[in-house]
Enzyme design. Structure first.
Site, PDB file in Angstrom:
ATOM      1  N   ALA A  62      49.877  30.003  41.340  1.00 48.58           N
ATOM      2  CA  ALA A  62      50.969  29.802  41.514  1.00 48.58           C
ATOM      3  C   ALA A  62      51.764  30.611  40.097  1.00 48.58           C
ATOM      4  O   ALA A  62      51.299  30.825  39.234  1.00 48.58           O
ATOM      5  CB  ALA A  62      51.611  28.480  41.446  1.00 48.58           C
ATOM      6  N   GLY A 101      46.676  28.249  43.154  1.00 42.85           N
ATOM      7  CA  GLY A 101      47.102  28.402  44.384  1.00 42.85           C
ATOM      8  C   GLY A 101      46.450  29.600  45.163  1.00 42.85           C
ATOM      9  O   GLY A 101      46.639  29.591  46.516  1.00 42.85           O
ATOM     10  N   GLU A 104      43.670  28.115  46.976  1.00 39.56           N
ATOM     11  CA  GLU A 104      44.290  27.338  47.959  1.00 39.56           C
ATOM     12  C   GLU A 104      44.721  28.415  49.336  1.00 39.56           C
ATOM     13  O   GLU A 104      44.600  27.803  50.365  1.00 39.56           O
ATOM     14  CB  GLU A 104      45.540  26.625  47.462  1.00 39.56           C
ATOM     15  CG  GLU A 104      45.069  25.602  46.476  1.00 39.56           C
ATOM     16  CD  GLU A 104      46.146  24.693  45.754  1.00 39.56           C
ATOM     17  OE1 GLU A 104      46.847  25.304  45.130  1.00 39.56           O
ATOM     18  OE2 GLU A 104      46.279  23.677  45.987  1.00 39.56           O
ATOM     19  N   GLU A 124      43.875  24.598  37.630  1.00 35.97           N
ATOM     20  CA  GLU A 124      45.008  23.848  37.345  1.00 35.97           C
ATOM     21  C   GLU A 124      45.044  22.887  36.302  1.00 35.97           C
ATOM     22  O   GLU A 124      45.762  22.511  35.233  1.00 35.97           O
ATOM     23  CB  GLU A 124      45.501  23.191  38.608  1.00 35.97           C
ATOM     24  CG  GLU A 124      46.197  24.080  39.836  1.00 35.97           C
ATOM     25  CD  GLU A 124      45.295  24.754  40.490  1.00 35.97           C
ATOM     26  OE1 GLU A 124      44.089  24.684  40.316  1.00 35.97           O
ATOM     27  OE2 GLU A 124      45.742  25.174  41.803  1.00 35.97           O
TER      28      GLU A 124
HETATM   29  C1  3H9 Z   1      48.696  26.618  40.506  1.00 36.59           C
HETATM   30  O1  3H9 Z   1      48.260  27.603  41.126  1.00 36.59           O
HETATM   31  C2  3H9 Z   1      49.194  25.328  40.705  1.00 36.59           C
HETATM   32  C3  3H9 Z   1      49.025  25.467  42.421  1.00 36.59           C
HETATM   33  O2  3H9 Z   1      47.812  24.481  42.684  1.00 36.59           O
HETATM   34  C4  3H9 Z   1      49.942  24.520  43.123  1.00 36.59           C
HETATM   35  C5  3H9 Z   1      51.435  24.816  43.112  1.00 36.59           C
HETATM   36  C6  3H9 Z   1      52.449  24.119  44.143  1.00 36.59           C
HETATM   37  N1  3H9 Z   1      51.593  32.792  36.662  1.00 36.59           N
HETATM   38  O3  3H9 Z   1      45.573  36.206  31.235  1.00 36.59           O
HETATM   39  P1  3H9 Z   1      45.964  37.619  31.078  1.00 36.59           P
HETATM   40  C7  3H9 Z   1      50.313  36.467  33.298  1.00 36.59           C
HETATM   41  S1  3H9 Z   1      48.512  26.865  38.795  1.00 36.59           S
HETATM   42  C8  3H9 Z   1      52.352  33.640  35.791  1.00 36.59           C
HETATM   43  O4  3H9 Z   1      46.297  38.271  29.768  1.00 36.59           O
HETATM   44  P2  3H9 Z   1      43.346  38.536  31.899  1.00 36.59           P
HETATM   45  C9  3H9 Z   1      49.949  36.233  31.675  1.00 36.59           C
HETATM   46  O5  3H9 Z   1      50.786  35.294  31.019  1.00 36.59           O
HETATM   47  C10 3H9 Z   1      47.898  28.268  38.343  1.00 36.59           C
HETATM   48  N2  3H9 Z   1      52.015  34.232  35.048  1.00 36.59           N
HETATM   49  O6  3H9 Z   1      45.154  38.445  31.934  1.00 36.59           O
HETATM   50  C11 3H9 Z   1      49.956  37.539  31.400  1.00 36.59           C
HETATM   51  O7  3H9 Z   1      51.397  37.824  30.869  1.00 36.59           O
HETATM   52  P3  3H9 Z   1      51.600  38.889  29.603  1.00 36.59           P
HETATM   53  C12 3H9 Z   1      46.555  28.188  38.570  1.00 36.59           C
HETATM   54  C13 3H9 Z   1      50.630  34.708  34.860  1.00 36.59           C
HETATM   55  O8  3H9 Z   1      42.971  39.673  32.839  1.00 36.59           O
HETATM   56  C14 3H9 Z   1      49.382  38.541  32.339  1.00 36.59           C
HETATM   57  O9  3H9 Z   1      49.896  37.717  33.602  1.00 36.59           O
HETATM   58  N3  3H9 Z   1      46.103  29.787  38.126  1.00 36.59           N
HETATM   59  C15 3H9 Z   1      49.835  34.114  35.658  1.00 36.59           C
HETATM   60  O10 3H9 Z   1      42.816  38.200  30.829  1.00 36.59           O
HETATM   61  C16 3H9 Z   1      47.847  38.764  32.300  1.00 36.59           C
HETATM   62  O11 3H9 Z   1      47.218  37.760  32.164  1.00 36.59           O
HETATM   63  C17 3H9 Z   1      45.653  29.757  36.596  1.00 36.59           C
HETATM   64  O12 3H9 Z   1      45.801  28.925  35.880  1.00 36.59           O
HETATM   65  C18 3H9 Z   1      50.415  32.866  36.628  1.00 36.59           C
HETATM   66  N4  3H9 Z   1      49.603  31.969  37.513  1.00 36.59           N
HETATM   67  O13 3H9 Z   1      43.160  37.355  32.749  1.00 36.59           O
HETATM   68  C19 3H9 Z   1      45.358  31.134  36.330  1.00 36.59           C
HETATM   69  N5  3H9 Z   1      48.532  34.298  35.210  1.00 36.59           N
HETATM   70  O14 3H9 Z   1      51.029  40.171  30.012  1.00 36.59           O
HETATM   71  C20 3H9 Z   1      45.905  31.662  35.150  1.00 36.59           C
HETATM   72  C21 3H9 Z   1      48.479  35.265  34.442  1.00 36.59           C
HETATM   73  O15 3H9 Z   1      53.153  38.985  29.785  1.00 36.59           O
HETATM   74  N6  3H9 Z   1      45.642  33.166  34.849  1.00 36.59           N
HETATM   75  N7  3H9 Z   1      49.848  35.538  34.227  1.00 36.59           N
HETATM   76  O16 3H9 Z   1      51.103  38.136  28.337  1.00 36.59           O
HETATM   77  C22 3H9 Z   1      44.429  33.451  34.218  1.00 36.59           C
HETATM   78  O17 3H9 Z   1      43.415  32.776  34.080  1.00 36.59           O
HETATM   79  C23 3H9 Z   1      44.363  34.616  34.060  1.00 36.59           C
HETATM   80  O18 3H9 Z   1      45.670  35.291  33.778  1.00 36.59           O
HETATM   81  C24 3H9 Z   1      43.260  35.658  34.764  1.00 36.59           C
HETATM   82  C25 3H9 Z   1      43.497  37.130  34.207  1.00 36.59           C
HETATM   83  C26 3H9 Z   1      42.225  35.444  34.731  1.00 36.59           C
HETATM   84  C27 3H9 Z   1      44.024  35.714  36.243  1.00 36.59           C
END
Ligand code: 3H9
Length: 678
Positions: A62, A101, A104, A124
C-alpha cells in the site's frame, strides 16, 4: 499517461502498473487494477489476465504516504476482490519484491509465477500493522497457518524458491522472460476453474493443531515483546482457521483499524521514513560521482576491527586487515572465521559462503599492504595521540584519493584529520559493537570532509547492510553524547536513594533490552579499572575491589545464578549506601515515574542541543541512531518522536521540576506548541 495500462496479447490481457519507484498501491493504481479487470471481463476475446509491474519491482505494498488520510475508493480490498472474483484466470507475474498489499494482490490472483530473484512477504508488522486487504485470511488458506505465521507476525520476506516450496508461487519462470512465461502460463489455465485463495483449505492445519499459535508465541517471545501488531497477527491467522472467510476478513479489518489508529504504528511509520531520510545528506546531490571502493583496509584485528572487516567480506569486498603482532593477527582472523562458522552452524550461511568470505581476507603485519586500498578504517586504541600517529603514517602510505576513516566513538575527527595532507578524505565511521551485527553506522562529517567522500560512505553503508546517519563533530557524536546524560542521571539517582534495579527495570519496562547497570555487568564492571583494590574512589572501584566484576564472574551490580538470572545484591546495596553517606547525599524514595523522566528527558534535551548546534541534520536522524545503536524501542519511534508524543511542554515541565537544564530549541518548540518531527 495513466499509471496502469493494458496490453492485449491475443486472448490474454496484460495489466501493467508503472508507478515508480516501487509501484506502491496508491489510489490511481487501485483504480487502474479494478478497471483492468473490468476491461478483461467485458471483452469476449480475452480469456485470461496477467498482472505485472514495470520498473524495479512488483507492488511493494500500500502507499504508506496515504495512511492517516481519508482513503479513496476503491480501497485495496475492494480492488483485489475483483481480481479474485474474475471467472477468467488471473496470473500475477512477480519480480522484485511483492510486499504487503503487493503480496495481497498476488494472493487475490488465481495463480502466481515469479522470477528466481523475486521475494514475497507481508512486512506490515514492521509498520506496526497487520495486512489489511485480506492477506491474513488468504495466505493461511493457501500455505497453512504454520507457514503463514512467520510471514504475518515477523514480516521477513521469503525467496521465490521458498514461496514455491510452500505453495505460494505456482511456477518459477525465467529471470529475463517473466512476461512471456506468465502469458504462456496463463494460456495453459484457460478453461480451468480458477482456484480462489479465499476458498483454499490449507488453513485447517491450525485447527488440527491449535497449539501451533502458543508455540509460536513462545518461540518468538523476545522478538515481539512490547509490540502490539504481532499478537494481532497471530489472532488474525488463528481466525483464518476458525471463522468463515467473510468473518475472518471482518476480524482482520477490526484488528487492522485498531493498529492503524494506535500510537505504535504511527511511530513505526515515522521510523520507516526516518531511516530513508537519514540516507539523504543536506546540500549534497545524491547523484554525485562516488569513489569506487574495491578494496578495504582495516587497521586493528581486535573485536572491533574484525567485526568491521566482516561487514565488507560478507558483501564481497576484499579486506586487508593489519595488526602489529603475529599473535594478535592470528587471533583476530581466527575470531572472524569462528563467527562465520557459527553463522553457518545456525544455517544462515553455507560452508561455501564461509570459505568465499574468508578467501577475500588478507591478513598482514605491515601497513604497506594497505597502500592500494580505497578505504582504510582505523580501529586501534581510543587515544588521540595514538590515532594521530596512525593517521600520519597511513597518509604517507595509502594511495592518494583513498578515504581514511576512524572508528573513534568520541574523539575529534578534525583533529585527527589535521595530521594528514588529505583532510577532505578523512571522516569518522563509527561502528557499534558487535560490528558485524549491530545495524547502526554513524558517519562523522569532518569540517573538511569532501561531499563525494561522505556520499561514498553513505552508499557503502547500504551495501554492507547498515543503517547510517550523519553526525557532526562533537564529543560522543549523536549516540554516545545522548547516552551521557542518561548515565549521569542513573548514577546520581542511585546515590539519592533510587534502587539500581528500579533504574534498570524502568528502562526494561519502557522497552529497552536492558538498563545501565545490567549493561555494566554484561560489559564487565572492571573495564578500564585501574586494578588497585586499595584505591577506592568511585562506586565502580568499590565493586571491583569486592570482586564484583560483572556477569563473567557471576556477580557485579547483581548476583547471577547459573541461568544468568539477576537478583539485587545486599553487598552492593551496602556499598552504595556507604558511598551515599560519605557524599552526604540525603536518601529518599524515588518513584519509577521520576526515574523514567530523569533518565529520558535529559536525553531529549541533549538531542535538542545536538539539533541546535547542527550536529544532526534532522530530528529523525537522532531517532534512527537510538533505535539502531542503543535498543531504543522502535514502537515509540525514537527519543525525538517519543518526546513529540509526550508533548514537548510536558518534557520541559519535567526537566524543570527535576532541576535539570532545558535547551533553547526545546524551550522554544514547547512554547510554540510545535514538534521535532513534523
Ligand atoms: C500495506 O501494504 C498495508 C496493506 O496490507 C493493507 C492496506 C489496506 N509506500 O526503501 P527504498 C518509497 S503496508 C510509499 O529506499 P529499496 C521510499 O520511501 C506496506 N512509499 O528502496 C523511498 O522514497 P524516497 C507494506 C514507499 O530499493 C522509495 O520508495 N509494504 C513505499 O531499498 C524507495 O524505497 C512495505 O512495508 C510504500 N509502500 O527498497 C514495503 N515503499 O526515495 C516497504 C517504499 O523518497 N518498502 N517507498 O526516500 C520497502 O520495504 C522497500 O522500499 C523496498 C525497496 C524493499 C520495496
Amino acid at each position: 499517461m495513466s499509471v496502469v495500462t493494458t496490453e492485449k496479447h491475443d486472448n490474454i490481457l496484460v495489466i501493467i502498473s508503472n508507478n515508480p519507484p516501487v509501484n506502491a498501491l496508491g489510489a490511481a493504481v487501485r483504480k487502474g487494477l479494478a478497471d483492468g479487470v473490468a476491461e478483461a471481463l467485458s471483452d469476449d476475446s480475452i480469456e485470461a489476465v496477467v498482472v505485472r509491474c514495470d520498473g524495479r519491482t512488483f507492488f511493494a505494498g500500500a502507499d504508506i504516504t496515504e495512511f492517516g488520510k481519508p482513503m479513496q475508493d476503491p480501497n485495496l480490498g475492494q480492488a483485489i476482490d475483483q481480481l479474485e472474483a474474475s471467472n477468467k484466470p488471473v496470473v500475477a507475474a512477480i519480480h522484485g519484491t511483492a510486499l504487503g498489499g503487493g503480496c495481497e494482490v498476488a494472493l487475490a490472483c488465481h495463480y502466481r509465477v515469479a522470477v528466481p530473484s523475486a521475494k514475497m512477504g507481508l512486512p506490515e508488522v514492521k509498520l506496526g500493522l497487520i495486512p489489511g486487504a485480506a492477506g491474513t485470511q488468504r495466505l493461511p488458506r493457501v500455505v497453512g497457518a504454520e507457514a503463514a505465521l512467520p510471514m504475518v507476525v515477523i514480516g521477513n520476506p521469503i525467496s521465490a524458491k521458498k514461496a514455491h516450496a510452500i505453495g505460494l508461487v505456482d511456477q518459477i519462470v525465467g529471470e529475463d522472460s517473466l512476461t512471456e512465461d506468465a502469458i504462456a502460463f496463463a494460456r495453459e489455465q484457460i478453461g480451468k476453474a480458477p482456484p480462489r485463495s479465499s476458498e483454499g483449505t490449507a488453513n485447517e492445519d491450525g485447527i488440527k493443531n491449535p497449539a501451533l499459535f502458543d508455540e509460536f508465541r513462545q518461540k518468538n517471545g523476545r522478538k515481539i515483546r512490547g509490540f502490539d501488531a504481532p499478537e494481532a497477527g497471530i489472532q488474525a491467522v488463528k481466525a483464518a482457521g476458525e471463522l468463515s472467510y467473510a468473518d475472518g476478513v471482518k476480524k482482520e479489518g477490526e484488528l487492522f483499524m485498531k493498529l492503524m489508529t494506535g500510537t505504535q504504528s504511527a511511530a513505526m511509520r515515522h521510523y520507516f521514513f526516518a531511516e530513508r531520510a537519514a540516507n539523504k545528506i543536506d546540500g549534497i546531490d545524491p547523484k554525485i560521482d562516488l569513489i569506487p571502493i574495491k578494496k578495504v583496509g582495516i587497521l586493528g584485528a581486535g573485536t572491533m576491527g574484525g567485526g568491521i572487516g566482516m561487514n565488507f567480506l560478507s558483501a564481497g569486498i576484499p579486506v586487508t586487515i593489519v595488526e602489529l603482532k603475529e599473535e594478535a593477527l592470528e587471533r583476530g582472523v581466527g575470531v572472524i572465521r569462528k563467527n562465520y562458522e557459527n553463522t553457518a552452524k545456525r544455517g544462515r550461511m553455507t560452508e561455501e559462503q564461509v570459505e568465499g568470505a574468508m578467501s577475500l581476507l588478507t591478513p598482514s603485519l605491515s601497513y604497506d599492504d594497505l597502500a592500494d586500498c580505497d578505504l582504510v578504517i582505523e580501529a586501534v586504541f581510543e587515544n588521540m595521540d595514538v590515532k594521530k600517529e596512525v593517521f600520519a603514517k597511513l597518509d604517507g602510505i595509502v594511495k592518494q584519493g583513498a578515504i581514511l576513516a576512524s572508528n573513534t566513538s568520541y574523539l575529534n575527527i578534525d583533529e585527527i584529520a589535521s595530521v594528514t595532507k588529505r583532510p577532505e578524505y578523512v571522516l569518522g565511521l563509527h561502528f557499534f559493537s558487535p560490528a558485524n551485527i549491530m545495524k547502526l553506522l554513524e558517519i562523522v562529517r569532518g569540517e573538511k570532509t569532501a561531499d563525494d567522500v561522505l556520499m561514498t560512505a553513505m552508499k557503502l553503508s547500504k551495501k554492507i547492510g547498515k543503517v547510517a546517519a550523519v553526525s557532526g563533530v562533537c564529543p560522543g557524536f549523536i549516540g554516545n553524547r545522548m547516552l551521557s546524560p542518561r548515565q549521569e542521571q542513573a548514577n546520581i539517582m542511585i546515590m539519592e536513594g533510587a534502587n539500581y534495579w528500579d533504574v534498570d527495570d524502568v528502562l526494561l519496562d519502557f522497552g529497552f533490552p536492558m538498563g545501565p547497570f545490567q549493561m555494566s555487568d554484561l560489559a564487565g564492571v572492571d573495564i578500564g579499572w585501574h586494578r588497585d583494590p586499595e584505591r577506592i574512589e568511585t562506586l565502580r572501584d568499590a565493586l571491583c575491589a569486592a570482586g564484583r566484576w560483572g556477569q563473567k564472574v557471576g556477580k557485579g551490580f547483581y548476583d547471577y545464578n547459573e541461568a544468568r538470572q539477576r537478583t539485587p545484591a545486599d553487598e552492593v546495596k551496602q556499598i552504595i549506601a556507604e558511598f551515599a553517606a560519605k557524599a552526604g547525599k540525603e536518601q529518599r524514595e524515588i518513584s519509577k515515574d521520576e526515574i523514567r523522566e530523569r533518565l529520558l528527558y535529559p536525553m531529549v534535551n541533549e538531542g535538542a542541543k545536538i539539533l541546535e548546534e547542527g550536529m544532526a541534520q534532522r530530528a529523525s536522524d537522532i531517532d534512527v541512531v537510538w533505535i539502531n545503536g542503543y535498543g531504543w524501542p522502535l514502537y515509540t519511534g525514537g527519543p525525538m518522536f517519543w518526546a513529540d508524543t509526550v508533548g514537548l511542554d510536558n518534557v520541559v515541565a519535567g526537566l524543570k521540576k527535576h532541576g535539570l537544564p532545558v535547551a533553547k530549541l526545546l524551550e522554544e518548540k514547547a512554547a510554540a506548541g510545535s514538534k521535532f518531527n513534523g
